[in-house]
Design an enzyme around this catalytic site. Structure first.
Site, PDB file in Angstrom:
ATOM      1  N   ASP A  18       0.814  -1.219   0.000  1.00  0.00           N
ATOM      2  CA  ASP A  18       0.000   0.000   0.000  1.00  0.00           C
ATOM      3  C   ASP A  18       0.850   1.273   0.000  1.00  0.00           C
ATOM      4  OD1 ASP A  18      -2.259  -1.645   0.132  1.00  0.00           O
ATOM      5  OD2 ASP A  18      -2.160  -1.704   2.319  1.00  0.00           O
ATOM      6  N   LYS A  61       1.872   1.911  -5.218  1.00  0.00           N
ATOM      7  CA  LYS A  61       2.406   1.278  -6.435  1.00  0.00           C
ATOM      8  C   LYS A  61       1.493   1.540  -7.638  1.00  0.00           C
ATOM      9  CE  LYS A  61       2.307  -2.645  -4.269  1.00  0.00           C
ATOM     10  NZ  LYS A  61       2.051  -2.205  -2.880  1.00  0.00           N
ATOM     11  N   GLY A 100      -4.576  -4.354  -3.703  1.00  0.00           N
ATOM     12  CA  GLY A 100      -5.556  -3.306  -3.976  1.00  0.00           C
ATOM     13  C   GLY A 100      -4.768  -2.083  -4.383  1.00  0.00           C
ATOM     14  N   HIS A 101      -4.746  -1.784  -5.677  1.00  0.00           N
ATOM     15  CA  HIS A 101      -3.947  -0.677  -6.189  1.00  0.00           C
ATOM     16  C   HIS A 101      -4.879   0.438  -6.646  1.00  0.00           C
ATOM     17  CE1 HIS A 101      -0.380  -3.586  -7.180  1.00  0.00           C
ATOM     18  NE2 HIS A 101      -0.737  -3.591  -5.926  1.00  0.00           N
ATOM     19  N   GLN A 118       1.821  -6.240  -3.114  1.00  0.00           N
ATOM     20  CA  GLN A 118       2.306  -6.311  -1.724  1.00  0.00           C
ATOM     21  C   GLN A 118       3.608  -5.517  -1.542  1.00  0.00           C
ATOM     22  OE1 GLN A 118       1.315  -9.650  -3.282  1.00  0.00           O
ATOM     23  NE2 GLN A 118      -0.628  -8.681  -2.847  1.00  0.00           N
TER      24      GLN A 118
HETATM   25  P1  GDP Z   1      -0.732   0.275  -3.592  1.00  0.00           P
HETATM   26  O1  GDP Z   1      -1.384  -0.970  -3.102  1.00  0.00           O
HETATM   27  O2  GDP Z   1       0.737   0.289  -3.334  1.00  0.00           O
HETATM   28  O3  GDP Z   1      -1.060   0.587  -5.035  1.00  0.00           O
HETATM   29  O4  GDP Z   1      -1.339   1.465  -2.717  1.00  0.00           O
HETATM   30  P2  GDP Z   1      -2.890   1.684  -2.303  1.00  0.00           P
HETATM   31  O5  GDP Z   1      -3.637   2.122  -3.505  1.00  0.00           O
HETATM   32  O6  GDP Z   1      -3.391   0.492  -1.557  1.00  0.00           O
HETATM   33  O7  GDP Z   1      -2.755   2.832  -1.227  1.00  0.00           O
HETATM   34  C1  GDP Z   1      -2.147   4.049  -1.540  1.00  0.00           C
HETATM   35  C2  GDP Z   1      -3.180   5.182  -1.330  1.00  0.00           C
HETATM   36  O8  GDP Z   1      -2.513   6.404  -1.311  1.00  0.00           O
HETATM   37  C3  GDP Z   1      -4.205   5.288  -2.433  1.00  0.00           C
HETATM   38  O9  GDP Z   1      -5.413   5.754  -1.899  1.00  0.00           O
HETATM   39  C4  GDP Z   1      -3.599   6.326  -3.383  1.00  0.00           C
HETATM   40  O10 GDP Z   1      -4.581   7.033  -4.148  1.00  0.00           O
HETATM   41  C5  GDP Z   1      -2.954   7.245  -2.388  1.00  0.00           C
HETATM   42  N1  GDP Z   1      -1.739   7.939  -2.843  1.00  0.00           N
HETATM   43  C6  GDP Z   1      -0.740   7.475  -3.642  1.00  0.00           C
HETATM   44  N2  GDP Z   1       0.261   8.381  -3.723  1.00  0.00           N
HETATM   45  C7  GDP Z   1      -0.144   9.447  -2.957  1.00  0.00           C
HETATM   46  C8  GDP Z   1       0.479  10.692  -2.598  1.00  0.00           C
HETATM   47  O11 GDP Z   1       1.591  11.006  -2.996  1.00  0.00           O
HETATM   48  N3  GDP Z   1      -0.247  11.507  -1.763  1.00  0.00           N
HETATM   49  C9  GDP Z   1      -1.474  11.179  -1.274  1.00  0.00           C
HETATM   50  N4  GDP Z   1      -2.100  12.028  -0.454  1.00  0.00           N
HETATM   51  N5  GDP Z   1      -2.076  10.022  -1.585  1.00  0.00           N
HETATM   52  C10 GDP Z   1      -1.406   9.152  -2.402  1.00  0.00           C
HETATM   53  P1  IMO Z   2      -1.005  -4.241  -2.155  1.00  0.00           P
HETATM   54  O1  IMO Z   2      -0.556  -4.819  -3.470  1.00  0.00           O
HETATM   55  C1  IMO Z   2      -1.053  -4.690   2.188  1.00  0.00           C
HETATM   56  C2  IMO Z   2      -1.184  -8.790   3.749  1.00  0.00           C
HETATM   57  C3  IMO Z   2      -2.449  -9.248   4.469  1.00  0.00           C
HETATM   58  C4  IMO Z   2      -1.854 -10.242   5.461  1.00  0.00           C
HETATM   59  C5  IMO Z   2      -0.725 -10.889   4.654  1.00  0.00           C
HETATM   60  C6  IMO Z   2      -1.102 -12.237   4.033  1.00  0.00           C
HETATM   61  O2  IMO Z   2      -2.274  -3.470  -2.227  1.00  0.00           O
HETATM   62  O3  IMO Z   2       0.106  -3.497  -1.505  1.00  0.00           O
HETATM   63  P2  IMO Z   2      -2.620 -12.902   1.946  1.00  0.00           P
HETATM   64  O4  IMO Z   2      -4.086 -12.695   1.695  1.00  0.00           O
HETATM   65  O5  IMO Z   2      -1.731 -12.295   0.915  1.00  0.00           O
HETATM   66  O6  IMO Z   2      -2.279 -14.336   2.222  1.00  0.00           O
HETATM   67  O7  IMO Z   2      -2.345 -12.125   3.352  1.00  0.00           O
HETATM   68  O8  IMO Z   2      -0.393  -9.965   3.617  1.00  0.00           O
HETATM   69  N1  IMO Z   2      -1.396  -8.255   2.388  1.00  0.00           N
HETATM   70  C7  IMO Z   2      -1.318  -6.959   2.073  1.00  0.00           C
HETATM   71  N2  IMO Z   2      -1.103  -5.876   2.849  1.00  0.00           N
HETATM   72  N3  IMO Z   2      -1.184  -4.547   0.865  1.00  0.00           N
HETATM   73  C8  IMO Z   2      -1.367  -5.626   0.076  1.00  0.00           C
HETATM   74  O9  IMO Z   2      -1.357  -5.550  -1.285  1.00  0.00           O
HETATM   75  C9  IMO Z   2      -1.478  -6.903   0.663  1.00  0.00           C
HETATM   76  N4  IMO Z   2      -1.693  -8.153   0.199  1.00  0.00           N
HETATM   77  C10 IMO Z   2      -1.619  -8.976   1.257  1.00  0.00           C
HETATM   78  O10 IMO Z   2      -3.095  -8.177   5.118  1.00  0.00           O
HETATM   79  O11 IMO Z   2      -1.257  -9.555   6.529  1.00  0.00           O
HETATM   80 MG    MG Z   3      -2.907  -1.579  -1.792  1.00  0.00          MG
END
Ligand code: GDP
Ligand code: IMO
Ligand code: MG
Length: 428
Positions: free
Chosen positions: A13, A16, A40-41, A223
């Site tokens: 999170d 990415k 979840g991207h 991840q």
């Molecule tokens: P990922 O799993 O690595 O793709 O990240 P997630 O989407 O799960 O979580 C990142 C969150 O931060 C999302 O809601 C993005 O829209 C938000 N985000 C990404 N880069 C930035 C940033 O530079 N500033 C802010 N405020 N939000 C960001």
């Molecule tokens: P993105 O790509 C954050 C965590 C779960 C749990 C562990 C194992 O959005 O960064 P799993 O279902 O993969 O067997 O769970 O990994 N986990 C994540 N945490 N971001 C993710 O993906 C994750 N995918 C799995 O919360 O602790």
């Molecule tokens: Mg994510």
């Protein structure tokens, strides 16, 4: 600059999705190489927000071919619903390529994920419940079902029956659940076969030819480094290799082809699920990071655990991935703090430790040693260049860069595509 890997440097999170989308317009292929719909991207384009779980974030860039590599585990129902959701919003998904060697998440893998977590009780991992671990376990046990099996009914039936022979014993005798009917599983899986057939391809061949033709290929990790099955905080990890080497095995591309490895690094730290997290905050600062940063899981809706930046983790990510660059995200979230603590080392059993300890027991005892940096109060979301940032924000970035072991080549100052400061081009 033909091949780049973009991966999470912390516990996932990190942003990415946004970083991949930013490069999507300039690359020919975006490839997911591991994980599945546990990811979840989030991608924000103008006033549109997309949450992608299985599909590579490059699917939102019209010129780019999205690829699901052999290392990914694919829930076919999720794949189809994600595709139709995007189609309804006008996104063309017809170029998607899906490896015939990718393993399928079957209904019994999802059941197994849920029952084993329940069985673990307070020792549970806190998985996303999407069947990821049991599907990779079947792959390693050589009892998995692959995408290509959908096109040979006899083989599919034999494999599902063989897998369920053992699993049904466990389900009924140990977990006290009903047995799963192999015929029903086969029927459900065959129902997806025609719908996904048009995407199935020899992705390894296509990607290697593309690289030979000097096309630009971006490998998008799911991840993060500390969730890696080998290099993460085992057993509180996911069941695949998000680290850079995973891009090679998960896409069938040799390491000599990859010339840039970008670590996505949040300006503070978050984690979802169980496991050690030295800089975790349980006070109002943690609550404020969660609120201002919108730190709630995109996949499971769980609140993310929040804490200060941890330079020991960042250095470790540089080491195990061979990072060439960092993309620092969410710097804007830190606006308003007078002082910002940064963890520079750990204290473990009275000793100062600069590197991530390999021993799980040591890591569980690690206490952060903080250095405090001065904060800033100016809005930075409109900053377009490094010099637009307030002096203290510049100093924060420079301090993180020095501690983390690789240049910070881009900075996120908001969720939108254009809310990014580019320092060094990733594509030169
Ligand atoms: P990922 O799993 O690595 O793709 O990240 P997630 O989407 O799960 O979580 C990142 C969150 O931060 C999302 O809601 C993005 O829209 C938000 N985000 C990404 N880069 C930035 C940033 O530079 N500033 C802010 N405020 N939000 C960001
Ligand atoms: P993105 O790509 C954050 C965590 C779960 C749990 C562990 C194992 O959005 O960064 P799993 O279902 O993969 O067997 O769970 O990994 N986990 C994540 N945490 N971001 C993710 O993906 C994750 N995918 C799995 O919360 O602790
Ligand atoms: Mg994510």
């Amino acid at each position: 600059m033909p091949a780049l890997v973009l991966l999470g440097a912390q516990w996932g999170d990190e942003g990415k999705g946004k970083a991949t989308d930013l490069l999507g317009g300039s690359v020919d292929y975006v490839v997911r190489y591991q994980g599945g719909n546990n990811a979840g991207h989030t991608v924000v384009v103008g006033d549109q927000k997309y949450a992608l779980h299985l599909l590579p974030s490059g699917i939102l860039s019209p010129g780019c071919t999205p690829v699901i590599g052999n290392g990914v585990v694919v829930d076919p129902a999720v794949l189809l619903s994600e595709l139709s959701g995007l189609n309804e919003r006008g996104v063309d998904t017809s170029k998607l390529l899906l490896s015939g060697n990718a393993h399928l998440i079957t209904p019994y893998n999802i059941t197994t994920d849920k029952v084993t977590e329940r069985f673990l009780g307070k020792r549970k991992i806190g998985t996303t419940g999407r069947g990821i671990g049991p599907t990779y376990a079947d792959k390693i046990n050589r009892t998995g079902i692959r995408v290509q099996d959908l096109y040979d009914e006899s083989i599919l039936t034999q494999k599902v029956e063989a897998a369920l022979d053992v699993k049904n014993q466990l389900l009924t005798k140990l977990y006290n659940r009903r047995a799963i009917d192999a015929g029903q599983v086969v029927e459900e899986l065959l129902g997806y076969a025609d719908q996904i057939k048009g995407y199935v391809a020899d992705t390894t061949l296509i990607l290697n030819k593309a690289l030979d033709d000097e096309k630009v290929v971006l490998f998008e990790g799911g991840q993060g480094t500390l969730l890696d099955i080998d290099h993460g905080t085992y057993p509180f990890v996911t069941s695949s290799n998000p680290t850079a080497g995973g891009a090679c095995t998960g896409a069938g591309v040799g390491p000599t082809k990859i010339n840039r490895v970008i670590g996505i690094l949040k300006a503070y730290t978050t984690r979802v699920g169980a496991g050690p997290f030295p800089t975790e905050l349980f006070d109002e600062d943690g609550e404020a990071l969660r609120r201002i940063g919108g730190e709630r899981g995109v996949t499971t809706g769980r609140d993310r655990r929040c804490g200060w930046f941890d330079a020991v983790i960042a250095r470790y990510a540089t080491r195990v991935n061979g990072l060439t660059d960092f993309f620092l995200t969410k710097l804007d979230v830190l606006t308003g703090w007078e002082q910002i603590p940064v963890c520079v080392a750990y204290e473990i059993d009275g000793k100062r430790v600069e590197e991530l300890p390999y021993s799980q027991s040591d890591f569980h005892h690690a206490k952060p040693i903080y250095e405090t940096l001065p904060g800033w109060s100016e809005d930075i979301t409109k900053a377009k260049s490094f010099s637009d940032l307030p002096k203290n924000a510049q100093a924060y970035v420079k301090a993180l860069e020095e501690m983390s072991g690789a240049p910070i080549s881009a900075i996120g100052v908001g969720p939108g595509r254009d809310e990014t400061i580019e320092i060094n081009s990733f594509l030169s």
